[in-house]
Design an enzyme around this catalytic site. Structure first.
Site, mmCIF file in Angstrom:
data_model
loop_
_atom_site.group_PDB
_atom_site.id
_atom_site.type_symbol
_atom_site.label_atom_id
_atom_site.label_comp_id
_atom_site.label_asym_id
_atom_site.label_seq_id
_atom_site.Cartn_x
_atom_site.Cartn_y
_atom_site.Cartn_z
ATOM 1 N N VAL A 17 23.569 -35.179 44.003
ATOM 2 C CA VAL A 17 24.872 -35.356 44.656
ATOM 3 C C VAL A 17 25.190 -34.161 45.550
ATOM 4 O O VAL A 17 25.596 -34.313 46.715
ATOM 5 C CB VAL A 17 25.998 -35.563 43.609
ATOM 6 C CG1 VAL A 17 27.308 -35.899 44.307
ATOM 7 C CG2 VAL A 17 25.638 -36.668 42.617
ATOM 8 N N ALA A 46 25.929 -22.559 44.970
ATOM 9 C CA ALA A 46 25.370 -21.899 43.781
ATOM 10 C C ALA A 46 24.380 -22.830 43.090
ATOM 11 O O ALA A 46 24.672 -24.009 42.874
ATOM 12 C CB ALA A 46 26.489 -21.523 42.824
ATOM 13 N N LYS A 106 31.792 -36.280 34.545
ATOM 14 C CA LYS A 106 32.522 -37.149 33.585
ATOM 15 C C LYS A 106 32.537 -36.560 32.186
ATOM 16 O O LYS A 106 33.522 -36.650 31.465
ATOM 17 C CB LYS A 106 31.929 -38.551 33.559
ATOM 18 C CG LYS A 106 30.487 -38.598 33.057
ATOM 19 C CD LYS A 106 29.686 -39.666 33.714
ATOM 20 C CE LYS A 106 28.382 -39.064 34.167
ATOM 21 N NZ LYS A 106 27.637 -39.805 35.113
ATOM 22 N N VAL A 133 33.935 -41.404 37.517
ATOM 23 C CA VAL A 133 33.858 -42.767 36.978
ATOM 24 C C VAL A 133 33.403 -43.716 38.085
ATOM 25 O O VAL A 133 34.011 -43.771 39.148
ATOM 26 C CB VAL A 133 35.223 -43.244 36.430
ATOM 27 C CG1 VAL A 133 35.112 -44.669 35.894
ATOM 28 C CG2 VAL A 133 35.735 -42.312 35.347
ATOM 29 N N GLU A 191 17.497 -42.197 32.192
ATOM 30 C CA GLU A 191 17.126 -40.793 32.051
ATOM 31 C C GLU A 191 15.908 -40.710 31.129
ATOM 32 O O GLU A 191 15.581 -41.673 30.422
ATOM 33 C CB GLU A 191 18.280 -40.021 31.388
ATOM 34 C CG GLU A 191 19.585 -40.067 32.141
ATOM 35 C CD GLU A 191 19.554 -39.257 33.427
ATOM 36 O OE1 GLU A 191 18.754 -38.309 33.520
ATOM 37 O OE2 GLU A 191 20.305 -39.600 34.351
ATOM 38 N N ASP A 202 27.805 -42.655 27.619
ATOM 39 C CA ASP A 202 28.241 -42.453 29.002
ATOM 40 C C ASP A 202 29.439 -43.369 29.317
ATOM 41 O O ASP A 202 30.445 -42.926 29.871
ATOM 42 C CB ASP A 202 27.056 -42.740 29.942
ATOM 43 C CG ASP A 202 27.447 -42.692 31.400
ATOM 44 O OD1 ASP A 202 27.548 -41.583 31.950
ATOM 45 O OD2 ASP A 202 27.670 -43.766 31.994
ATOM 46 N N LYS A 206 33.610 -42.557 30.229
ATOM 47 C CA LYS A 206 34.365 -43.156 31.340
ATOM 48 C C LYS A 206 35.574 -43.935 30.808
ATOM 49 O O LYS A 206 36.637 -43.930 31.430
ATOM 50 C CB LYS A 206 33.449 -44.034 32.180
ATOM 51 C CG LYS A 206 32.415 -43.179 32.912
ATOM 52 C CD LYS A 206 31.212 -43.973 33.351
ATOM 53 C CE LYS A 206 30.211 -43.105 34.102
ATOM 54 N NZ LYS A 206 28.931 -43.801 34.323
ATOM 55 N N GLY A 308 23.986 -42.716 42.346
ATOM 56 C CA GLY A 308 23.213 -42.444 43.562
ATOM 57 C C GLY A 308 23.803 -41.224 44.236
ATOM 58 O O GLY A 308 25.029 -41.077 44.293
HETATM 59 P P1 NAP Z 1 21.360 -32.662 39.316
HETATM 60 O O1 NAP Z 1 20.564 -33.428 40.319
HETATM 61 O O2 NAP Z 1 20.782 -32.358 37.999
HETATM 62 O O3 NAP Z 1 21.776 -31.271 40.012
HETATM 63 C C1 NAP Z 1 22.410 -30.241 39.314
HETATM 64 C C2 NAP Z 1 22.509 -29.034 40.239
HETATM 65 O O4 NAP Z 1 23.288 -28.036 39.572
HETATM 66 C C3 NAP Z 1 21.177 -28.393 40.583
HETATM 67 O O5 NAP Z 1 21.162 -28.018 41.930
HETATM 68 C C4 NAP Z 1 21.111 -27.143 39.685
HETATM 69 O O6 NAP Z 1 20.451 -26.047 40.268
HETATM 70 C C5 NAP Z 1 22.596 -26.808 39.578
HETATM 71 N N1 NAP Z 1 22.889 -26.131 38.304
HETATM 72 C C6 NAP Z 1 22.785 -26.624 37.057
HETATM 73 N N2 NAP Z 1 23.145 -25.696 36.149
HETATM 74 C C7 NAP Z 1 23.475 -24.599 36.840
HETATM 75 C C8 NAP Z 1 23.927 -23.305 36.503
HETATM 76 N N3 NAP Z 1 24.079 -22.952 35.236
HETATM 77 N N4 NAP Z 1 24.188 -22.420 37.488
HETATM 78 C C9 NAP Z 1 24.014 -22.753 38.794
HETATM 79 N N5 NAP Z 1 23.590 -23.975 39.189
HETATM 80 C C10 NAP Z 1 23.332 -24.863 38.227
HETATM 81 O O7 NAP Z 1 22.767 -33.365 39.049
HETATM 82 P P2 NAP Z 1 23.449 -34.561 39.882
HETATM 83 O O8 NAP Z 1 22.769 -35.840 39.565
HETATM 84 O O9 NAP Z 1 23.605 -34.152 41.309
HETATM 85 O O10 NAP Z 1 24.873 -34.636 39.159
HETATM 86 C C11 NAP Z 1 25.887 -33.680 39.408
HETATM 87 C C12 NAP Z 1 27.168 -34.138 38.716
HETATM 88 O O11 NAP Z 1 27.561 -35.383 39.260
HETATM 89 C C13 NAP Z 1 27.044 -34.360 37.202
HETATM 90 O O12 NAP Z 1 28.231 -33.981 36.564
HETATM 91 C C14 NAP Z 1 26.843 -35.866 37.084
HETATM 92 O O13 NAP Z 1 27.289 -36.381 35.854
HETATM 93 C C15 NAP Z 1 27.734 -36.332 38.222
HETATM 94 N N6 NAP Z 1 27.392 -37.655 38.730
HETATM 95 C C16 NAP Z 1 26.136 -37.892 39.202
HETATM 96 C C17 NAP Z 1 25.818 -39.144 39.693
HETATM 97 C C18 NAP Z 1 24.433 -39.445 40.231
HETATM 98 O O14 NAP Z 1 24.196 -40.575 40.645
HETATM 99 N N7 NAP Z 1 23.516 -38.501 40.267
HETATM 100 C C19 NAP Z 1 26.797 -40.163 39.702
HETATM 101 C C20 NAP Z 1 28.083 -39.883 39.232
HETATM 102 C C21 NAP Z 1 28.361 -38.608 38.766
HETATM 103 P P3 NAP Z 1 18.860 -26.039 40.522
HETATM 104 O O15 NAP Z 1 18.650 -27.122 41.542
HETATM 105 O O16 NAP Z 1 18.534 -24.698 41.061
HETATM 106 O O17 NAP Z 1 18.233 -26.352 39.208
#
Ligand code: NAP
Length: 435
Positions: A17, A46, A106, A133, A191, A202, A206, A308
């Site tokens: 995201v 960050a 969430k 959500v 996952e 999950d 929500k 997504g």
């Molecule tokens: P992701 O792909 O796992 O990315 C997480 C990012 O956060 C990575 O860039 C990681 O850094 C960074 N990160 C994690 N821990 C960290 C820390 N301690 N200090 C600094 N940076 C840190 O996650 P995502 O899928 O984008 O999801 C992000 C959020 O959106 C989550 O809360 C998720 O529940 C929510 N969400 C996601 C989706 C979806 O479709 N993906 C949909 C709805 C909501 P590195 O890259 O360097 O490891």
């Protein structure tokens, strides 16, 4: 463009995201500035590892591992790291320094939303979480703003794309649960550890968020009744289809009155039968939808991509623009609303119809005995279907559709049916939702 100074935006996380949010911020800088009335300046991103290759190309100098330092200079902080810590502490310090916060987290909002909103209110900051959500689907803002003058009676949603994908494959392509899960996993819907999805955790997070907003009440996560889809079989899907239903994992938040006349709410997640005529039945693959029933508005449905990177980034950007406009226009923003403080009622108070499947001995008097057990417990039969005996022992399957009954009455009925001499097994009990 007015002379308002640039708004400084800090991004925490650059994964699926976060990378898309950074891209949109940089690619659509001028357009966003025109909409907001001020430039949105991405001051840094960050991450854990600054050398990781990102989904999109971004200027290397934006990256840092020092999230604490980054948020100090920000007007708006976007948290897209996920998890509870350090996300919670970083959001708290961002809010305390006067920044507005946008998050898609969430898990954090479901468990610490009240704490974060409380601190934000104290300092006059805003916390936005549209993306927490149902991904791209606007549902938080409609509940918080558009429907704020109405009275919501029920919110019922398909809010987990992975489980919807599995159930949809089982229903439409006749897949077994295992085969559907394998395809979902291959396509990236599940996952590595699918427990959060298939056990309903999950969706329950929500449900907590939706119930809190819809009923102006803080609903703690452990008050949500939760059942996953791991027990759902191809046989149940088939029996549902024959009776005109489809099985969906539903997150439900509902206004209820208990036996003592006390008004409360129910928040629950479970797989349930829903009529094929209901709009939620047409939600296929990994899509999400939220069906809202309000006193004046009637029924509304919000449908779209529940996940997504790009899709979720759309919801995050919507929040960012709202936060930025508030900075430009000034004013207090929208306060949290938990004034109703309704009790969260136990699952026993919920009233639904049921579909029960029994393995019975194919002998005279069996139907009368089963009907007797049901009526003894105040559960009346709406529909009954008996299959021809499938084996040499003369065991037949009985599918019973009931009229509405309290969960407590149903539980007692099932215990009595299991103990009855006519019944060799209670093979399935599923609720029927939607009218
Ligand atoms: P992701 O792909 O796992 O990315 C997480 C990012 O956060 C990575 O860039 C990681 O850094 C960074 N990160 C994690 N821990 C960290 C820390 N301690 N200090 C600094 N940076 C840190 O996650 P995502 O899928 O984008 O999801 C992000 C959020 O959106 C989550 O809360 C998720 O529940 C929510 N969400 C996601 C989706 C979806 O479709 N993906 C949909 C709805 C909501 P590195 O890259 O360097 O490891």
């Amino acid at each position: 463009m007015n002379n308002y100074r640039n708004l400084r935006v800090a991004l925490l996380g650059c994964g699926s995201v976060g990378a898309q949010v950074a891209r949109i911020l940089l690619e659509h800088e001028d357009e966003l500035a025109a909409r907001v009335g001020s430039r949105l300046e991405l001051i840094g991103i960050a991450v854990r590892d600054v050398n990781t290759k990102r989904d999109v190309e971004l200027p290397q100098e934006l990256f840092t591992t020092d999230a604490e330092q980054l948020i100090l200079g920000a007007d708006i902080v976007i948290e897209l790291m996920g998890g509870i810590e350090p996300a919670r502490s970083l959001i708290l310090s961002a809010i305390s320094s006067g920044a507005d916060v946008v998050t898609a987290n969430k898990a954090l909002i479901a468990t610490h939303g009240e704490e974060l909103a409380g601190v934000a209110e104290q300092v006059g900051a805003q916390l936005y979480y549209e993306a927490a959500v149902a991904g791209a689907i606007p549902i938080i803002r409609p509940l918080r703003e558009s429907l704020a003058g109405d009275r919501i009676n029920r919110v019922m949603g398909i809010v987990n794309g992975s489980t919807n994908y599995i159930l949809d494959r089982m229903d439409r392509f006749g897949d077994s649960a295992e085969a559907a899960a394998a395809i979902a996993s291959e396509l990236g819907f599940l996952e590595a550890d699918p427990t959060l999805d298939v056990e309903g955790y999950d969706a329950a997070q929500k449900a907590t968020i939706l119930a809190s907003l819809a009923f102006h009440t803080n609903v703690p996560g452990d008050a949500v009744h939760r059942e996953g889809i791991t027990q759902i079989t191809a046989g149940q899907i088939e029996a549902a289809r024959k009776a005109g239903y489809v099985i969906k994992l539903l997150a439900i938040a509902e206004r209820l009155v208990d036996d003592n006349g006390v008004e409360g709410i129910s928040a629950r997640v479970y797989p349930a039968l829903i009529s094929r005529e209901h709009p939620l039945a047409a939600v296929h693959e990994g899509k999400n939808a939220v069906f809202v029933e309000a006193e004046a508005a009637g029924s509304l449905m919000f449908y779209g991509a529940g996940a997504g990177g790009k899709e979720t980034a759309s919801a995050v950007m919507g929040d960012l623009v709202s936060a930025a406009r508030r900075h430009v226009a000034g004013g207090p923003g929208i306060p949290g609303s938990t004034h109703a403080d309704l009790p969260v009622l136990d699952i026993e108070n919920v009233e639904t119809k049921y579909q029960i499947m029994l393995e019975v001995n194919d002998q005279p008097g069996v139907l009368a005995e089963v009907a007797g057990v049901l009526s003894e417990h105040g559960v009346s039969v709406a529909r009954l279907e008996q299959s021809v005996p499938q084996d040499a022992n003369g065991t037949a399957t009985l599918v019973i559709g009931t009229h509405s009954a309290k969960e407590s009455a149903l539980a007692a009925t099932v215990t009595a049916l299991a103990a009855s001499g006519a019944v060799s097994a209670v093979s399935s009990v599923l609720r029927v939702e939607g009218n």
